[in-house]
Design a protein around this motif. Structure first.
Motif, PDB file in Angstrom:
ATOM      1  N   PRO A 160     -16.944  35.866 -16.471  1.00 42.57           N
ATOM      2  CA  PRO A 160     -17.529  37.035 -15.801  1.00 42.57           C
ATOM      3  C   PRO A 160     -18.865  36.657 -15.168  1.00 42.57           C
ATOM      4  N   ALA A 161     -19.228  37.380 -14.131  1.00 36.66           N
ATOM      5  CA  ALA A 161     -20.454  37.067 -13.390  1.00 36.66           C
ATOM      6  C   ALA A 161     -21.687  37.120 -14.285  1.00 36.66           C
ATOM      7  N   THR A 162     -21.624  37.907 -15.366  1.00 34.63           N
ATOM      8  CA  THR A 162     -22.765  37.998 -16.278  1.00 34.63           C
ATOM      9  C   THR A 162     -23.025  36.704 -17.019  1.00 34.63           C
ATOM     10  N   ASP A 163     -22.048  35.809 -17.059  1.00 35.49           N
ATOM     11  CA  ASP A 163     -22.186  34.538 -17.772  1.00 35.49           C
ATOM     12  C   ASP A 163     -22.451  33.357 -16.848  1.00 35.49           C
ATOM     13  N   TRP A 164     -22.571  33.586 -15.555  1.00 35.23           N
ATOM     14  CA  TRP A 164     -22.778  32.480 -14.630  1.00 35.23           C
ATOM     15  C   TRP A 164     -24.121  31.807 -14.873  1.00 35.23           C
ATOM     16  N   GLY A 165     -24.184  30.523 -14.602  1.00 33.64           N
ATOM     17  CA  GLY A 165     -25.437  29.807 -14.654  1.00 33.64           C
ATOM     18  C   GLY A 165     -26.292  30.104 -13.439  1.00 33.64           C
ATOM     19  N   SER A 166     -27.542  29.651 -13.497  1.00 35.97           N
ATOM     20  CA  SER A 166     -28.460  29.919 -12.386  1.00 35.97           C
ATOM     21  C   SER A 166     -29.131  28.637 -11.933  1.00 35.97           C
ATOM     22  N   LEU A 167     -29.261  28.516 -10.623  1.00 34.98           N
ATOM     23  CA  LEU A 167     -29.906  27.380  -9.983  1.00 34.98           C
ATOM     24  C   LEU A 167     -31.270  27.830  -9.466  1.00 34.98           C
ATOM     25  N   HIS A 168     -32.300  27.064  -9.794  1.00 38.41           N
ATOM     26  CA  HIS A 168     -33.670  27.389  -9.401  1.00 38.41           C
ATOM     27  C   HIS A 168     -34.181  26.234  -8.544  1.00 38.41           C
ATOM     28  N   ILE A 169     -34.287  26.455  -7.247  1.00 39.21           N
ATOM     29  CA  ILE A 169     -34.572  25.393  -6.290  1.00 39.21           C
ATOM     30  C   ILE A 169     -35.901  25.661  -5.571  1.00 39.21           C
ATOM     31  N   ASP A 170     -36.688  24.599  -5.418  1.00 31.89           N
ATOM     32  CA  ASP A 170     -37.936  24.683  -4.679  1.00 31.89           C
ATOM     33  C   ASP A 170     -37.637  24.609  -3.171  1.00 31.89           C
ATOM     34  N   VAL A 171     -38.007  25.678  -2.461  1.00 33.80           N
ATOM     35  CA  VAL A 171     -37.826  25.730  -1.006  1.00 33.80           C
ATOM     36  C   VAL A 171     -39.205  25.937  -0.374  1.00 33.80           C
ATOM     37  N   ASP A 172     -39.749  24.862   0.179  1.00 33.32           N
ATOM     38  CA  ASP A 172     -41.072  24.921   0.822  1.00 33.32           C
ATOM     39  C   ASP A 172     -42.138  25.457  -0.118  1.00 33.32           C
ATOM     40  N   GLY A 173     -42.072  24.997  -1.364  1.00 32.90           N
ATOM     41  CA  GLY A 173     -43.089  25.380  -2.328  1.00 32.90           C
ATOM     42  C   GLY A 173     -42.829  26.674  -3.064  1.00 32.90           C
ATOM     43  N   ALA A 174     -41.776  27.384  -2.729  1.00 26.21           N
ATOM     44  CA  ALA A 174     -41.426  28.636  -3.408  1.00 26.21           C
ATOM     45  C   ALA A 174     -40.117  28.435  -4.169  1.00 26.21           C
ATOM     46  N   MET A 175     -40.068  28.938  -5.398  1.00 32.18           N
ATOM     47  CA  MET A 175     -38.864  28.788  -6.216  1.00 32.18           C
ATOM     48  C   MET A 175     -37.859  29.884  -5.871  1.00 32.18           C
ATOM     49  N   VAL A 176     -36.677  29.459  -5.475  1.00 33.81           N
ATOM     50  CA  VAL A 176     -35.601  30.385  -5.121  1.00 33.81           C
ATOM     51  C   VAL A 176     -34.519  30.284  -6.191  1.00 33.81           C
ATOM     52  N   THR A 177     -34.104  31.428  -6.714  1.00 33.41           N
ATOM     53  CA  THR A 177     -33.105  31.464  -7.785  1.00 33.41           C
ATOM     54  C   THR A 177     -31.826  32.098  -7.269  1.00 33.41           C
ATOM     55  N   ARG A 178     -30.714  31.462  -7.607  1.00 39.34           N
ATOM     56  CA  ARG A 178     -29.425  32.045  -7.227  1.00 39.34           C
ATOM     57  C   ARG A 178     -28.404  31.755  -8.302  1.00 39.34           C
ATOM     58  N   PRO A 179     -27.481  32.687  -8.553  1.00 38.31           N
ATOM     59  CA  PRO A 179     -26.394  32.423  -9.494  1.00 38.31           C
ATOM     60  C   PRO A 179     -25.419  31.413  -8.912  1.00 38.31           C
ATOM     61  N   VAL A 180     -24.773  30.667  -9.785  1.00 37.61           N
ATOM     62  CA  VAL A 180     -23.808  29.652  -9.358  1.00 37.61           C
ATOM     63  C   VAL A 180     -22.417  30.077  -9.821  1.00 37.61           C
ATOM     64  N   ALA A 181     -21.535  30.363  -8.886  1.00 36.92           N
ATOM     65  CA  ALA A 181     -20.158  30.709  -9.226  1.00 36.92           C
ATOM     66  C   ALA A 181     -19.482  29.505  -9.864  1.00 36.92           C
ATOM     67  N   PRO A 182     -18.983  29.621 -11.097  1.00 36.12           N
ATOM     68  CA  PRO A 182     -18.436  28.460 -11.790  1.00 36.12           C
ATOM     69  C   PRO A 182     -17.028  28.109 -11.334  1.00 36.12           C
ATOM     70  N   ILE A 183     -16.684  26.858 -11.524  1.00 40.00           N
ATOM     71  CA  ILE A 183     -15.292  26.430 -11.372  1.00 40.00           C
ATOM     72  C   ILE A 183     -14.537  26.886 -12.615  1.00 40.00           C
ATOM     73  N   PRO A 184     -13.423  27.581 -12.489  1.00 41.33           N
ATOM     74  CA  PRO A 184     -12.695  28.014 -13.687  1.00 41.33           C
ATOM     75  C   PRO A 184     -12.254  26.822 -14.536  1.00 41.33           C
ATOM     76  N   GLY A 185     -12.436  26.944 -15.836  1.00 47.13           N
ATOM     77  CA  GLY A 185     -11.949  25.904 -16.728  1.00 47.13           C
ATOM     78  C   GLY A 185     -10.450  25.999 -16.921  1.00 47.13           C
ATOM     79  N   ASP A 186      -9.818  24.872 -17.252  1.00 45.72           N
ATOM     80  CA  ASP A 186      -8.366  24.911 -17.433  1.00 45.72           C
ATOM     81  C   ASP A 186      -7.916  23.695 -18.243  1.00 45.72           C
ATOM     82  N   TYR A 187      -7.729  23.901 -19.539  1.00 45.37           N
ATOM     83  CA  TYR A 187      -7.274  22.817 -20.413  1.00 45.37           C
ATOM     84  C   TYR A 187      -5.852  22.382 -20.098  1.00 45.37           C
ATOM     85  N   ARG A 188      -5.096  23.195 -19.390  1.00 45.22           N
ATOM     86  CA  ARG A 188      -3.734  22.796 -19.014  1.00 45.22           C
ATOM     87  C   ARG A 188      -3.752  21.526 -18.171  1.00 45.22           C
ATOM     88  N   ARG A 189      -4.841  21.297 -17.448  1.00 47.88           N
ATOM     89  CA  ARG A 189      -4.916  20.104 -16.609  1.00 47.88           C
ATOM     90  C   ARG A 189      -4.860  18.835 -17.453  1.00 47.88           C
TER      91      ARG A 189
END
Length: 367
Positions: free
Chosen positions: A287-316
């Motif tokens: 669920p989107a509530t469990d997504w990780g977050s990326l915090h990137i420096d853009v021209d000296g300002a920290m920009v935060t965005r959620p990262v949509a995960p790749i679905p896990g699949d043990y069947r692979r």
């Protein structure tokens, strides 16, 4: 159709191996060893139940045997299966020592059969997502990665008591440490040295229940060449304990461009605990509530965005095993990978006992 037999029907077989093998085209869950119970037959009508390993090995129709028994029994059971000329998956850890794993590798080669470790957490959603972030150079030059498996478990266990017996392969280092170290080796290869603490923190604990391993790597270039190539080395920390409430982040990565934070666990194990086969088309999605977050420096300002995960699949993993047995691909996990993990965990024990960093000499790796 590749017919699969499982030795043991405890938590590992019930939650992982049986539903996964039942969910992959080209595999048939055909038999199980249960010495006194019939739990598998109740969940999988038509499955053959054998009362001994010898009886299972006498079934010539089986192409693949899965070892899902207490850790301390893995070596001897896998040895018997390989000696019988059968392909085998061995639950983690493959054995309690790297020397025993080397023996199994040698025996598999002599019998011309496949020996494949069950390192399923390579197909966790969070781990797959981190691999993608590193491949895209999202964090720049990586200097630090922390991978944790924190829990709150203060009461003595009432089941699976072997997990508290070091002589039977108990302890969190062999259990969770195998997964965390394997993921580190997949990402970065062999470290130069390890500095570790391996502890018993709960007053009643007989086997280790906490560890912190610091893996030292030389300077690594980013995935794509650029002005920040080289530089200081990389530190990878893998840790687990049973006295964390709330748990720390599952992953924390620091790089020259920013940080990535991820909390929570891959949802597959909890979901597999409730089913006998996978039928959900949205399998492994967080669920989107469990997504990780990326915090990137853009021209000296920290920009935060959620990262949509790749679905896990043990069947692979099991699809990879199927394709290996059919001659279509290499094994999804090489047997030598289990040896590398075990060897590194041995150095960690040595480091903790001697209270010093231990250099990693990989010269005795089996071929």
């Amino acid at each position: 159709m590749i017919r699969v037999g499982i030795v043991g029907f405890g938590m590992g077989a019930r939650v992982f191996h049986a539903p996964l093998a039942s969910s992959v085209a080209g595999l048939e869950l055909a038999a199980v060893v249960e010495r006194t119970t019939n739990n598998a037959a109740q969940r999988y009508p038509g499955i053959a139940t054998y009362r001994s390993l010898d009886a299972l090995l006498a079934d010539a129709s089986l192409d693949l045997i899965v070892v899902s028994t207490p850790s301390g029994t893995h070596f001897e059971i896998a040895r018997q299966i390989l000696d019988a000329g059968k392909n085998v998956i061995v639950d983690k850890p493959m054995s309690a020592t790297s020397a025993e794993i080397a023996q199994l590798i040698q025996l598999a080669a002599a019998r011309h059969v496949f020996l494949i470790p069950f390192h399923n957490r390579r197909w966790d959603s969070d781990f797959q997502t981190i691999q993608k972030l590193l491949h895209e150079d999202s964090l720049g030059r990586l200097v630090f990665l922390e991978s944790r498996f924190d829990r709150w478990r203060i009461a003595p266990p009432t089941a699976r008591l072997w997990k508290e017996d070091p002589s039977l392969g108990g302890g969190v280092l062999l259990d969770l440490g195998t997964h965390l170290v394997d993921q580190a080796l997949v990402l970065f290869g062999k470290p130069e040295a390890v500095d570790a603490q391996v502890l018993c923190e709960r007053e009643w604990a007989r086997a280790n229940d906490a560890f912190t391993l610091r893996l030292r790597y030389p300077g690594l270039p980013p995935q794509r060449p650029g002005p920040v190539a080289g530089g200081p080395g990389l530190t990878v920390v893998v840790a687990a304990n049973s006295l964390s409430a709330p748990p720390g982040p599952r992953f924390h990565l620091r790089g020259s461009k920013g940080n990535y934070w991820k909390s929570g666990l891959d949802p597959q194990e909890a979901a597999l605990n409730k089913i006998t086969r996978i039928e959900d088309p949205a399998w492994g999605q967080e669920p989107a509530t469990d997504w990780g977050s990326l915090h990137i420096d853009v021209d000296g300002a920290m920009v935060t965005r959620p990262v949509a995960p790749i679905p896990g699949d043990y069947r692979r993993y099991y699809a990879g095993v199927r394709d290996t047995l059919l001659g279509k691909s290499a094994a999804p996990v090489a047997a030598v990978d289990a040896w590398r993990v075990a060897r590194l965990l041995e150095w960690a024990q040595e480091s903790s006992a001697q209270r010093r960093e231990i250099p990693c000499d990989w010269s005795d790796e089996p071929k």
